[in-house]
Design a protein around this motif. Structure first.
Motif, PDB file in Angstrom:
ATOM      1  N   ASN A  20       0.842  -1.245  -0.031  1.00 59.26           N
ATOM      2  CA  ASN A  20      -0.081  -0.013  -0.002  1.00 59.26           C
ATOM      3  C   ASN A  20       0.892   1.270  -0.106  1.00 59.26           C
ATOM      4  N   ALA A  21       2.129   1.110  -0.299  1.00 62.67           N
ATOM      5  CA  ALA A  21       3.120   2.382  -0.212  1.00 62.67           C
ATOM      6  C   ALA A  21       2.798   3.062  -1.490  1.00 62.67           C
ATOM      7  N   ARG A  22       2.669   4.429  -1.308  1.00 63.66           N
ATOM      8  CA  ARG A  22       2.481   5.228  -2.516  1.00 63.66           C
ATOM      9  C   ARG A  22       3.297   6.498  -2.310  1.00 63.66           C
ATOM     10  N   MET A  23       3.770   6.909  -3.281  1.00 64.48           N
ATOM     11  CA  MET A  23       4.780   8.483  -3.367  1.00 64.48           C
ATOM     12  C   MET A  23       3.752   9.328  -4.187  1.00 64.48           C
ATOM     13  N   SER A  24       3.679  10.513  -3.797  1.00 64.38           N
ATOM     14  CA  SER A  24       3.099  11.562  -4.450  1.00 64.38           C
ATOM     15  C   SER A  24       3.734  13.028  -4.416  1.00 64.38           C
ATOM     16  N   TRP A  25       3.256  13.871  -5.081  1.00 59.32           N
ATOM     17  CA  TRP A  25       3.704  15.084  -4.935  1.00 59.32           C
ATOM     18  C   TRP A  25       3.656  15.613  -3.483  1.00 59.32           C
ATOM     19  N   PHE A  26       2.601  15.473  -2.792  1.00 59.15           N
ATOM     20  CA  PHE A  26       2.773  15.888  -1.398  1.00 59.15           C
ATOM     21  C   PHE A  26       4.033  15.532  -0.640  1.00 59.15           C
ATOM     22  N   TRP A  27       4.178  14.261  -0.609  1.00 59.87           N
ATOM     23  CA  TRP A  27       5.256  13.585   0.267  1.00 59.87           C
ATOM     24  C   TRP A  27       6.631  14.061  -0.457  1.00 59.87           C
ATOM     25  N   LEU A  28       6.857  14.425  -1.469  1.00 55.03           N
ATOM     26  CA  LEU A  28       8.008  14.957  -2.230  1.00 55.03           C
ATOM     27  C   LEU A  28       8.299  16.311  -1.652  1.00 55.03           C
ATOM     28  N   THR A  29       7.425  17.176  -0.958  1.00 55.36           N
ATOM     29  CA  THR A  29       7.631  18.286  -0.580  1.00 55.36           C
ATOM     30  C   THR A  29       8.071  18.374   0.815  1.00 55.36           C
ATOM     31  N   ASP A  30       8.308  17.103   1.467  1.00 54.95           N
ATOM     32  CA  ASP A  30       8.873  16.997   2.839  1.00 54.95           C
ATOM     33  C   ASP A  30      10.030  17.833   3.128  1.00 54.95           C
ATOM     34  N   GLU A 200      13.118  24.313  -6.481  1.00 52.09           N
ATOM     35  CA  GLU A 200      13.541  23.089  -5.951  1.00 52.09           C
ATOM     36  C   GLU A 200      12.875  21.998  -6.327  1.00 52.09           C
ATOM     37  N   MET A 201      11.487  22.019  -6.250  1.00 52.42           N
ATOM     38  CA  MET A 201      10.590  21.214  -6.641  1.00 52.42           C
ATOM     39  C   MET A 201      10.697  20.688  -8.143  1.00 52.42           C
ATOM     40  N   ASP A 202      11.205  21.455  -9.026  1.00 48.88           N
ATOM     41  CA  ASP A 202      11.307  21.104 -10.316  1.00 48.88           C
ATOM     42  C   ASP A 202      12.560  19.940 -10.359  1.00 48.88           C
ATOM     43  N   LYS A 203      13.471  19.963  -9.535  1.00 47.97           N
ATOM     44  CA  LYS A 203      14.733  19.126  -9.475  1.00 47.97           C
ATOM     45  C   LYS A 203      13.973  17.933  -8.554  1.00 47.97           C
ATOM     46  N   GLN A 204      13.089  18.071  -7.684  1.00 50.20           N
ATOM     47  CA  GLN A 204      12.783  16.789  -6.986  1.00 50.20           C
ATOM     48  C   GLN A 204      11.765  16.099  -7.806  1.00 50.20           C
ATOM     49  N   VAL A 205      10.878  16.581  -8.506  1.00 50.74           N
ATOM     50  CA  VAL A 205      10.320  15.714  -9.452  1.00 50.74           C
ATOM     51  C   VAL A 205      10.850  15.022 -10.307  1.00 50.74           C
ATOM     52  N   VAL A 209      10.854  11.071 -11.219  1.00 49.08           N
ATOM     53  CA  VAL A 209      10.499  10.363 -12.312  1.00 49.08           C
ATOM     54  C   VAL A 209      11.553   9.605 -12.638  1.00 49.08           C
ATOM     55  N   GLN A 210      12.821   9.904 -12.538  1.00 48.02           N
ATOM     56  CA  GLN A 210      14.023   9.121 -12.918  1.00 48.02           C
ATOM     57  C   GLN A 210      13.913   7.717 -11.941  1.00 48.02           C
ATOM     58  N   LYS A 211      13.513   7.809 -10.690  1.00 46.87           N
ATOM     59  CA  LYS A 211      13.790   6.859  -9.839  1.00 46.87           C
ATOM     60  C   LYS A 211      13.303   5.610  -9.942  1.00 46.87           C
ATOM     61  N   ASP A 212      13.660   4.489  -9.740  1.00 50.97           N
ATOM     62  CA  ASP A 212      13.006   3.085  -9.768  1.00 50.97           C
ATOM     63  C   ASP A 212      12.540   3.039  -8.210  1.00 50.97           C
ATOM     64  N   VAL A 216       7.014   0.602  -4.463  1.00 52.39           N
ATOM     65  CA  VAL A 216       6.093   1.779  -4.029  1.00 52.39           C
ATOM     66  C   VAL A 216       5.436   2.221  -5.237  1.00 52.39           C
ATOM     67  N   GLN A 217       3.884   2.459  -4.996  1.00 51.78           N
ATOM     68  CA  GLN A 217       3.419   2.999  -6.292  1.00 51.78           C
ATOM     69  C   GLN A 217       3.520   4.403  -6.276  1.00 51.78           C
ATOM     70  N   ILE A 218       3.722   4.745  -7.725  1.00 54.74           N
ATOM     71  CA  ILE A 218       3.720   6.204  -8.046  1.00 54.74           C
ATOM     72  C   ILE A 218       3.143   6.315  -9.697  1.00 54.74           C
ATOM     73  N   ASP A 219       2.525   7.152  -9.806  1.00 55.30           N
ATOM     74  CA  ASP A 219       1.964   7.535 -11.021  1.00 55.30           C
ATOM     75  C   ASP A 219       2.789   8.781 -11.520  1.00 55.30           C
ATOM     76  N   LYS A 220       3.883   8.758 -12.253  1.00 54.53           N
ATOM     77  CA  LYS A 220       4.876   9.585 -12.584  1.00 54.53           C
ATOM     78  C   LYS A 220       4.093  10.460 -13.622  1.00 54.53           C
ATOM     79  N   LYS A 221       3.305  10.229 -14.576  1.00 51.58           N
ATOM     80  CA  LYS A 221       2.362  11.220 -15.563  1.00 51.58           C
ATOM     81  C   LYS A 221       1.671  11.970 -14.536  1.00 51.58           C
ATOM     82  N   ARG A 222       0.780  11.506 -13.721  1.00 52.69           N
ATOM     83  CA  ARG A 222       0.184  12.635 -12.635  1.00 52.69           C
ATOM     84  C   ARG A 222       1.033  13.286 -12.072  1.00 52.69           C
TER      85      ARG A 222
END
Length: 269
Positions: A20-30, A200-205, A209-212, A216-222
């Motif tokens: 059930n692990a998911r990555m999203s834009w919200f958590w990338l702003t940690d 900074e978020m440009d780099k984070q995103v 997108v590049q990371k495997d 962990v579920q992640i919708d890179k397009k979204r």
């Protein structure tokens, strides 16, 4: 004045666990977050508080930064409106004004029906301008209350950070206080924060997108779509500070209620 440091991509943790692990834009702003005003740091824990918690990796508020952004930008439309000079003077010591308002409310507490009508028709109309320009960092233990009061070409930023832990020590290094800025400088401060954050978020995103992410579920397009949407949303909110001053509040009503309150406290309390 608005300082932050995003967590490294390899240290960002998803929501949920296992399948059930998911990555999203919200958590990338940690990120770490702290606000600096003339030698005072808001969202900075005391040494004693850090010892109390024992496991904090940073002396600053550590949480997805988007939560702060959403709370802050939500009140931009209210911040844009100037408050009368008489009320602006009260923002130097809002605790006294709020205590007086509570005394006034208590006068009408003897009759339940009258009290209820008074609460919504008089008391709330008197104080609503204060809480409409405030957010409380409710996701944090003892989160600071930050308020923003504009008077024409100036703005007073007020912080209420008083909170003690169970062992009696102060949670935050800051003490209750305020700072006054020119309103155009405040807008530039917010704009500068937005530029730095989304850069900074440009780099984070891009790294996300590049990371495997393996399991962990992640919708890179979204993720890419939301990043653009969030930046556009911030710009739209910022424009509310820049637009012509809105005048939606009946300030004559508020100032009349303030005068009535002072008189009734003297004669009835």
């Amino acid at each position: 004045m608005i300082n932050f440091k995003l967590k490294k991509i390899e240290d960002v943790r998803p929501s949920g666990s296992g399948e059930n692990a998911r990555m999203s834009w919200f958590w990338l702003t940690d990120a770490d977050l702290w606000l600096s005003f003339k030698g005072t740091n808001i969202y900075e824990y005391t040494k004693e508080a850090l010892e109390y918690f024992g496991d904090k990796p940073s002396p600053y508020n550590h949480y997805p930064l988007v939560r702060f952004i959403e709370d802050f930008t939500h009140i931009f439309i209210e911040i844009n409106e100037s408050i009368p000079e008489e009320l602006y003077k009260l923002t130097k010591d809002l605790s006294t004004f709020k205590k007086d308002a509570q005394k006034w409310l208590d006068i009408y507490e003897t009759d339940e029906n009258e009290y209820s009508d008074f609460y919504f028709e008089e008391y709330d109309n008197l104080i609503s301008w204060t809480y409409k320009r405030t957010f409380d960092s409710g996701h944090l233990i003892g989160g600071p209350h930050l308020s923003f009061y504009r008077n024409d070409n100036k703005i007073r930023i007020v912080w209420d950070v008083s909170h003690k832990l169970d062992n009696g020590v102060d949670l935050w290094t800051a003490k209750d206080g305020f700072v006054e800025l020119d309103f155009p400088d405040f807008i530039e401060m917010v704009k500068d924060f937005g530029i730095r954050f989304f850069k900074e978020m440009d780099k984070q995103v891009e790294l996300a997108v590049q990371k495997d992410w393996k399991t962990v579920q992640i919708d890179k397009k979204r993720l890419l779509e939301e990043h653009k949407e969030r930046e556009e949303e911030f710009k739209n909110q910022l424009s509310l500070l820049k637009q012509e001053m809105n005048n939606k509040t009946d300030w004559s009503l508020v100032t009349d209620l303030y005068s009535r309150m002072k008189n009734e406290i003297k004669t009835k309390a």
